[in-house]
Design a protein around this motif. Structure first.
Motif, mmCIF file in Angstrom:
data_model
loop_
_atom_site.group_PDB
_atom_site.id
_atom_site.type_symbol
_atom_site.label_atom_id
_atom_site.label_comp_id
_atom_site.label_asym_id
_atom_site.label_seq_id
_atom_site.Cartn_x
_atom_site.Cartn_y
_atom_site.Cartn_z
ATOM 1 N N GLU A 17 42.245 24.049 34.829
ATOM 2 C CA GLU A 17 40.813 23.741 34.877
ATOM 3 C C GLU A 17 40.013 24.753 35.698
ATOM 4 O OE1 GLU A 17 40.235 19.951 36.662
ATOM 5 O OE2 GLU A 17 41.245 20.456 38.552
ATOM 6 N N GLU A 18 40.689 25.479 36.607
ATOM 7 C CA GLU A 18 39.989 26.468 37.428
ATOM 8 C C GLU A 18 40.270 27.906 36.995
ATOM 9 O OE1 GLU A 18 39.554 24.988 41.839
ATOM 10 O OE2 GLU A 18 41.631 24.722 41.196
ATOM 11 N N HIS A 19 40.928 28.076 35.866
ATOM 12 C CA HIS A 19 41.352 29.417 35.435
ATOM 13 C C HIS A 19 40.175 30.385 35.353
ATOM 14 C CE1 HIS A 19 43.654 32.477 33.259
ATOM 15 N NE2 HIS A 19 42.635 32.549 32.412
ATOM 16 N N ASP A 20 39.168 30.044 34.574
ATOM 17 C CA ASP A 20 38.035 30.952 34.366
ATOM 18 C C ASP A 20 37.252 31.160 35.659
ATOM 19 O OD1 ASP A 20 38.762 31.161 31.728
ATOM 20 O OD2 ASP A 20 37.319 29.650 31.025
ATOM 21 N N GLU A 21 37.043 30.095 36.407
ATOM 22 C CA GLU A 21 36.255 30.175 37.644
ATOM 23 C C GLU A 21 36.905 31.102 38.662
ATOM 24 O OE1 GLU A 21 34.717 27.279 41.303
ATOM 25 O OE2 GLU A 21 35.938 26.464 39.670
ATOM 26 N N LEU A 22 38.223 30.961 38.864
ATOM 27 C CA LEU A 22 38.901 31.765 39.873
ATOM 28 C C LEU A 22 39.095 33.209 39.410
ATOM 29 C CD1 LEU A 22 41.486 29.257 41.384
ATOM 30 C CD2 LEU A 22 39.358 30.097 42.376
ATOM 31 N N LEU A 23 39.296 33.428 38.139
ATOM 32 C CA LEU A 23 39.372 34.803 37.643
ATOM 33 C C LEU A 23 38.046 35.525 37.871
ATOM 34 C CD1 LEU A 23 41.379 35.013 34.296
ATOM 35 C CD2 LEU A 23 41.896 36.106 36.495
ATOM 36 N N GLU A 24 36.950 34.828 37.622
ATOM 37 C CA GLU A 24 35.637 35.430 37.869
ATOM 38 C C GLU A 24 35.440 35.677 39.360
ATOM 39 O OE1 GLU A 24 30.854 34.464 37.195
ATOM 40 O OE2 GLU A 24 32.393 33.015 36.577
ATOM 41 N N TRP A 25 35.877 34.724 40.190
ATOM 42 C CA TRP A 25 35.728 34.841 41.650
ATOM 43 C C TRP A 25 36.488 36.048 42.192
ATOM 44 C CZ3 TRP A 25 39.654 34.051 45.435
ATOM 45 C CH2 TRP A 25 39.189 34.055 46.758
ATOM 46 N N VAL A 26 37.679 36.342 41.623
ATOM 47 C CA VAL A 26 38.510 37.430 42.139
ATOM 48 C C VAL A 26 38.139 38.774 41.510
ATOM 49 C CG1 VAL A 26 40.457 37.411 40.503
ATOM 50 C CG2 VAL A 26 40.865 37.836 42.953
ATOM 51 N N GLY A 27 37.196 38.779 40.594
ATOM 52 C CA GLY A 27 36.752 40.037 40.013
ATOM 53 C C GLY A 27 37.288 40.332 38.628
ATOM 54 N N GLY A 28 37.903 39.341 37.982
ATOM 55 C CA GLY A 28 38.360 39.503 36.604
ATOM 56 C C GLY A 28 39.856 39.617 36.421
ATOM 57 N N SER A 29 40.571 40.090 37.462
ATOM 58 C CA SER A 29 42.031 40.208 37.338
ATOM 59 C C SER A 29 42.655 40.280 38.724
ATOM 60 C CB SER A 29 42.424 41.454 36.534
ATOM 61 O OG SER A 29 42.030 42.627 37.218
ATOM 62 N N PHE A 30 43.922 39.902 38.791
ATOM 63 C CA PHE A 30 44.680 39.993 40.040
ATOM 64 C C PHE A 30 46.151 40.048 39.684
ATOM 65 C CE2 PHE A 30 47.085 38.155 43.570
ATOM 66 C CZ PHE A 30 46.615 38.916 44.630
ATOM 67 N N ASP A 31 46.854 41.080 40.198
ATOM 68 C CA ASP A 31 48.282 41.250 39.942
ATOM 69 C C ASP A 31 49.049 40.980 41.229
ATOM 70 O OD1 ASP A 31 50.825 41.938 39.237
ATOM 71 O OD2 ASP A 31 50.393 44.027 38.740
ATOM 72 N N PRO A 32 49.709 39.821 41.347
ATOM 73 C CA PRO A 32 50.380 39.462 42.601
ATOM 74 C C PRO A 32 51.586 40.328 42.934
ATOM 75 C CG PRO A 32 50.890 37.857 40.895
ATOM 76 C CD PRO A 32 49.831 38.765 40.326
ATOM 77 N N VAL A 33 52.136 41.064 41.967
ATOM 78 C CA VAL A 33 53.322 41.894 42.245
ATOM 79 C C VAL A 33 52.956 43.341 42.555
ATOM 80 C CG1 VAL A 33 54.747 40.420 40.778
ATOM 81 C CG2 VAL A 33 53.755 42.500 39.830
ATOM 82 N N GLN A 34 51.676 43.681 42.498
ATOM 83 C CA GLN A 34 51.239 45.051 42.737
ATOM 84 C C GLN A 34 51.586 45.509 44.152
ATOM 85 O OE1 GLN A 34 49.965 47.429 40.877
ATOM 86 N NE2 GLN A 34 49.502 48.851 42.530
ATOM 87 N N PHE A 35 52.201 46.683 44.263
ATOM 88 C CA PHE A 35 52.467 47.297 45.566
ATOM 89 C C PHE A 35 52.521 48.794 45.379
ATOM 90 C CE2 PHE A 35 55.454 49.236 48.556
ATOM 91 C CZ PHE A 35 54.835 48.911 49.753
ATOM 92 N N ASP A 36 51.712 49.527 46.134
ATOM 93 C CA ASP A 36 51.619 50.983 45.999
ATOM 94 C C ASP A 36 51.729 51.599 47.394
ATOM 95 O OD1 ASP A 36 50.894 53.654 45.664
ATOM 96 O OD2 ASP A 36 49.410 53.219 44.129
ATOM 97 N N VAL A 37 52.915 52.091 47.738
ATOM 98 C CA VAL A 37 53.139 52.611 49.085
ATOM 99 C C VAL A 37 52.302 53.863 49.344
ATOM 100 C CG1 VAL A 37 55.128 54.051 48.494
ATOM 101 C CG2 VAL A 37 54.929 53.101 50.800
#
Length: 259
Positions: free
Chosen positions: A229-249
């Protein structure tokens, strides 16, 4: 916003989550131009209406925490030269899968500078207050009423002088992001090497103001489930996308060396 708190979460965690979600709801409705403005107005209200209250601080065992008026624990003598390099592992508490960074920092790095290193290495944006809790006292912005000592005067080797020593770092008292810091190695400086530096790590930093560990779990569940139920709202809140596994040393080390 619906939010589920685990049964084992303490009443304090529930309070922190409630006010973090409340702040987000207020900001979404446009009553304040920014979170900083909201906090400023809340502080003004507190000062105006509460001139005498003093916080009563507790440790995790349920006993009152020592304050500056009581006898202080002596700072331990360093177990390595002050010009050494300490390899530390910084792990975000109460998160699965773990989010962590392995860093090498000068042993004489003061805690106020270590705060900035952790912010850049983890991916935080330095919006909120913080505190280091160590065996010899609590350090942050000096506050005699809260028993917080001046972090600008204390190097890392003074509070974690030996391999295996552990201290904690809390960022954002509302969301309550706890970090465990463990000294893994004491090393000589390598000629030509810039410190601090990040060696490795895992996973992306949570978004600011997402509600702490339990709010983050709800956030990840929502953005990865199109039927939530919060999928669209939270995606918009975070800027459209979020990758939880992203890591760039490499990106982290660029931030660590930036002035």
């Amino acid at each position: 916003m619906a939010h589920s708190t685990p049964k084992h979460a303490s009443w304090l965690n529930q309070v922190e989550i409630f006010f973090s979600l409340l702040a987000r709801a207020v900001l979404r409705h446009g009553d304040f131009p920014s979170r900083g403005h909201l906090l400023e107005k809340a502080t003004e209200f507190t000062i105006a209406h509460n001139q005498t209250a003093r916080p009563f601080r507790w440790n995790y065992e349920g006993r009152p925490r020592q304050t500056e008026g009581e006898s202080a624990v002596a700072v331990k003598e360093p177990a390595m030269p002050a010009d050494s390099v300490l390899q530390i592992k910084v792990t975000l508490a109460d998160i699965r899968p773990p989010i962590w960074r392995r860093l090498q920092v000068p042993a004489d790095l003061t805690l106020d500078r270590l705060h900035l290193v952790i912010q850049r290495a983890m991916g935080w944006e330095n919006y909120h207050m913080h505190l280091f809790e160590t065996p010899v006292g609590d350090y942050g912005r000096r506050d005699s009423e809260l028993g917080h000592r001046d972090e600008r005067k204390v190097p890392l080797y003074a509070v974690a002088p030996a391999v295996g020593d552990k201290i904690s770092y809390t960022y954002d008292f509302g969301d309550g992001w706890g970090h465990r810091i463990e000294v893994e190695k004491a090393l000589p400086r390598e000629p030509g090497t810039a410190y601090p530096r990040c060696l490795t790590g895992r996973r992306a930093c949570p978004p600011e103001d997402c509600g702490g560990p339990w709010g983050y779990a709800n956030f990840i569940e929502a953005i990865t489930d199109p039927g939530h139920e919060e999928h669209d709202e939270l995606l918009e809140w975070v800027g459209g996308s979020f990758d939880p596994v992203q890591f760039d040393v490499e990106d982290i080390n660029k931030r660590l060396t930036a002035r």
